[in-house]
Design an enzyme around this catalytic site. Structure first.
Site, PDB file in Angstrom:
ATOM      1  N   ASP A   1     -16.340  12.714  12.058  1.00 40.70           N
ATOM      2  CA  ASP A   1     -17.381  13.931  11.019  1.00 40.70           C
ATOM      3  C   ASP A   1     -15.886  15.118  11.902  1.00 40.70           C
ATOM      4  O   ASP A   1     -15.187  15.163  13.080  1.00 40.70           O
ATOM      5  CB  ASP A   1     -18.233  14.566  11.253  1.00 40.70           C
TER       6      ASP A   1
HETATM    7  C1  BGC Z   1     -18.757  18.686   7.535  1.00 39.92           C
HETATM    8  C2  BGC Z   1     -18.693  17.004   6.897  1.00 39.92           C
HETATM    9  C3  BGC Z   1     -18.088  17.490   5.455  1.00 39.92           C
HETATM   10  C4  BGC Z   1     -16.190  17.547   6.806  1.00 39.92           C
HETATM   11  C5  BGC Z   1     -15.624  17.474   6.081  1.00 39.92           C
HETATM   12  C6  BGC Z   1     -17.968  18.923   7.905  1.00 39.92           C
HETATM   13  O1  BGC Z   1     -18.337  19.674   8.479  1.00 39.92           O
HETATM   14  O2  BGC Z   1     -20.108  18.068   8.545  1.00 39.92           O
HETATM   15  O3  BGC Z   1     -19.511  16.585   6.058  1.00 39.92           O
HETATM   16  O4  BGC Z   1     -17.617  16.292   4.917  1.00 39.92           O
HETATM   17  O5  BGC Z   1     -17.108  18.540   7.355  1.00 39.92           O
HETATM   18  O6  BGC Z   1     -15.451  18.545   4.907  1.00 39.92           O
END
Ligand code: BGC
Length: 734
Positions: free
Chosen positions: A281
């Site tokens: 993530d």
């Molecule tokens: C989130 C993800 C997301 C990623 C990219 C993160 O903060 O937890 O779910 O896909 O950001 O935007």
């Protein structure tokens, strides 16, 4: 089918052991993508020509911003990019990547969570439909629009099971049940693929169990519960063809998910045979240091890579450290090659090397088509949960009447669209205010609107006007709930009532004595006990998407009926949380006794249970019959029930089959959903609904990973919610 094997336990004999989860073993599943020797050879060829720097480039995902440096793509420094949504921009970036030394195309990703340009209801609402086919179609529309914009990949679906509505990301997931969650996961993965983009199952794993419902917080989950509750949706998504999996932010039993060899290596890549890639993530490799799991950036990169993480999202830990770690012999070059192979394999599978890129000039015509809007409206209708409808106040029969529409949300496009709006635009959204007003003339009624307050309702300034408008009406629709920004990532709440002064507004309007219909927007179950007691009709509308207002107007007026069911238990009070239907029994079930498992200041029961929802007719259940009462491993339980539409209108009922294993070597939940089906039934008609569930689905995991179905008696309960059921039973014998 996986082989059955007998094991003995202290108290009973287990009938069988299944290598994996509730579904068949990985090797048995017809996967949409198999290993293609020709592709593997092309990957061998590329790997042989790539420098270490180029390989590491493939393991990095960048984040797009308006000042994005195209050179990152043309120099082969990033293998993928997220957040670019403009079709001309994605085309430019792809061209740059194709001009790199080896011409390796770039994977373009975005958070396409519940639509790209046409926004469907938020994922928790889609789950409330209990209709995997409809959800598959919703994801297919999202995929088509995203694909037309030059994207290949969505960072969705989020399939984190959760039992805690304090957690804001409840809005992005399927709720609290593993079987519903698995069905939704597979439906979304299939749908995205059908639309032309690949999925990323997230957040692997256990993220939805964040302690105290606080986002990013740590989790403690036993291995058996992981496999029974939190992992089935991921496994179903892998089996449906998800090509990537996103590791979660949380630590699981002390080991961050980003660098967790048990979840990434042992289970995902080992037991399930996942041959796509795992992405972190956002900057979560760096966060390994905050977790206290790595003492330096180099250690963070190494731990993640060795645990089975393949790609880093948004950070520089891989870029800055992998080469040195390989040179020092701390990361085997073969691990780097394996990660790169996975990324390239997915690029081949998604046709990036062989198919032409979409024409950016053709993109706009594929957005927000009438068919997509129609599908979004149908999905919204199927997701609305009618919680209360005293004296059939709904549907409104407003001809000749004056309707008051109160609440800032009613006219707020953004709050209909919901969080994670991708490329959705406010101008496209049809609000409840617009849609209801548009129907007034033809319907022979008037609509007078008064916000009362802004969507968040921080001030009471407009209350007097709203009350006056209500007083002058025959019936009042009040739209309240969570504005879009209150129900998203990073929006954990400690209080789950209607936000700020909303309930005060509702009370003031209700005090006029006019019949009130409450429409609740939002992304999670809220504690709406006052409303449930005092307001005659409540419709839970979630964040219903671009066509949400049109869908609401149709439902309020009876042109369509709401058919959604709660995918999460609705608590009476925050202090009851975690409150979920498939809990274990206690030695002292709640009774009137002081020393029983209860509260001294609140009921133990939910306000509304899992699976609950009304519609504009009623259903009665009878004659629950099993084809066989004694079964053995390998058999199928066949249960049939008669469902009668006892009301005046045609309707759709969500028939739910639950089981209970009342005595086992490990305490088992008081109810477990095993199957569900939505059926249309004419007024006065009776449908016989039959479920077939393999005996293998009635088992559970031991903490060592073995799956057992223990002999003995099982209960079957069928009905319209987790608590409103009729029952029978059967026995499993060797
Ligand atoms: C989130 C993800 C997301 C990623 C990219 C993160 O903060 O937890 O779910 O896909 O950001 O935007």
């Amino acid at each position: 089918m996986a082989a059955w094997r007998r094991i003995g336990t202290a108290c009973c004999v287990a009938l069988g052991v299944l290598a994996g989860s509730l579904t068949a073993g990985a090797a048995d599943v017809a996967r949409p993508f198999g290993l293609d020797p020709a592709v593997e050879q092309r990957i061998d060829d590329l790997l042989a020509r790539m420098t270490l720097a180029e390989k590491i480039g493939q393991l990095r995902q960048g984040g797009w911003s308006p000042d994005f440096d195209l050179g990152q793509a043309s120099r082969g420094e990033i293998g993928s990019l997220t957040n670019a949504e403009d079709p001309h921009e994605t085309a430019r970036i792809q061209q740059a990547a194709r001009s790199s030394r080896l011409g390796i195309p770039i994977l373009l990703a975005d958070n396409v969570i519940h639509g790209f340009r046409t926004l469907f209801p938020v994922p928790i609402a889609l789950a409330a439909s209990f209709e995997p086919d409809l959800v598959e179609e919703a994801s297919a529309w999202a995929g088509r629009e995203a694909h037309a914009a030059g994207l290949h990949w969505t960072l969705a679906p989020m399939v984190d099971l959760t039992r805690d509505p304090r957690w804001g990301r409840v809005v992005e997931g399927p709720g609290e049940d593993p079987v519903l969650g698995a069905a939704m996961a597979a439906a979304q993965v299939r749908g995205f693929l059908k639309g032309g983009i690949m999925a990323s199952l997230k957040h692997y794993a256990g993220y939805g169990a964040a302690e105290a419902g606080r986002d990013y917080n740590t989790t403690e989950i036993s291995p058996g519960t992981m496999r029974d509750i939190y992992l089935p949706a991921f496994r179903a998504g892998v089996e449906a063809g998800s090509q990537s999996v996103m590791a979660a932010f949380n630590a699981l039993n002390g080991t961050p998910a980003t660098a967790n060899p048990w979840t990434l290596q042992t289970i995902l890549k080992g037991e399930w045979g996942f041959d796509g890639f795992v992405i972190s993530d956002w900057d979560s490799v760096w966060e390994l240091m905050n977790h206290g799991h790595a003492g330096s950036p180099a250690e963070a990169a190494r731990r993640a890579m060795l645990a089975g993480l393949d790609v880093e999202m948004a950070g520089d830990m891989f870029k800055e450290n992998l080469a040195d770690e390989v040179a020092a012999g701390r990361i085997p070059p073969a691990r780097i090659d394996d990660a790169v192979r996975r990324v390239l394999r997915v690029k081949f599978r998604m046709g990036l090397f062989d198919r032409p890129d979409p024409d950016p000039a053709a993109a706009e015509a594929q957005m927000l088509t009438p068919a997509a809007r129609e599908a979004a409206k149908a999905a919204a209708i199927a997701s609305f949960v009618l919680l209360k409808n005293d004296r059939d106040l709904l549907p409104l029969a407003p001809r000749g009447k004056r309707v008051a529409l109160i609440g800032g949300i009613a006219a707020s496009p953004a709050d209909h669209m919901g969080s994670w709006g991708a490329n959705g635009r406010q101008d496209d959204a049809v609000t409840l205010a617009t849609a209801l007003t548009a129907k007034a003339a033809a319907g022979g009624f008037t609509v007078t609107t008064a916000a009362g307050c802004d969507p968040a309702c921080r001030s009471e300034e407009g209350f007097a006007e709203a009350v006056a408008v209500a007083r002058a009406a025959d019936v009042v629709v009040v739209a309240l709930g969570e504005p879009w920004w209150m129900t998203a990532e990073g929006t954990s709440r400690t209080q789950l009532g209607l936000p700020n002064r909303q309930q005060a507004l509702l009370e003031a309007v209700a005090a006029t004595g006019k019949p009130v219909v409450l429409v609740v927007f939002g992304g999670r179950p809220m504690t709406i006990g006052w409303a449930a007691e005092h307001v005659p009709a409540i419709l839970y509308a979630w964040s219903p998407g671009t066509m949400g207002g049109a869908a609401l107007a149709e439902v309020l007026l009876g042109e369509a009926a709401p058919t959604g069911r709660l995918p999460m238990t609705m608590p009476r009070a925050v202090g009851q949380i975690p409150l979920y239907y498939n809990h274990l029994p206690t030695g002292r079930p709640p009774t009137g006794d002081h020393y029983s498992s209860k509260y001294i200041d609140e009921e133990v029961t939910p306000l509304f249970p899992f699976g609950y929802g009304l519609t504009y007719t009623r259903f009665a259940y009878a004659n629950l019959r099993l084809a066989e009462h004694v079964l053995k491993p390998g058999d199928t339980v066949e249960a049939s029930v008669s469902v009668t539409n006892t009301g005046p209108r045609a309707g759709r009922e969500t028939v739910q089959l639950y089981m209970r294993d009342p005595v086992a070597s490990k305490s088992r939940p008081v109810r477990e959903l095993k199957a569900f089906r939505k059926v249309s039934i004419a007024p006065g008609a009776t449908e016989r609904v039959t479920f077939r569930v393999p005996v293998e689905a009635f088992g559970f995991h031991l903490d060592d990973g073995r799956y057992v179905v223990e002999p003995g008696r099982f209960e079957i309960h069928v009905g319209g919610s987790a608590t409103d059921t009729i029952g029978t039973g059967f026995e499993v014998r060797n």
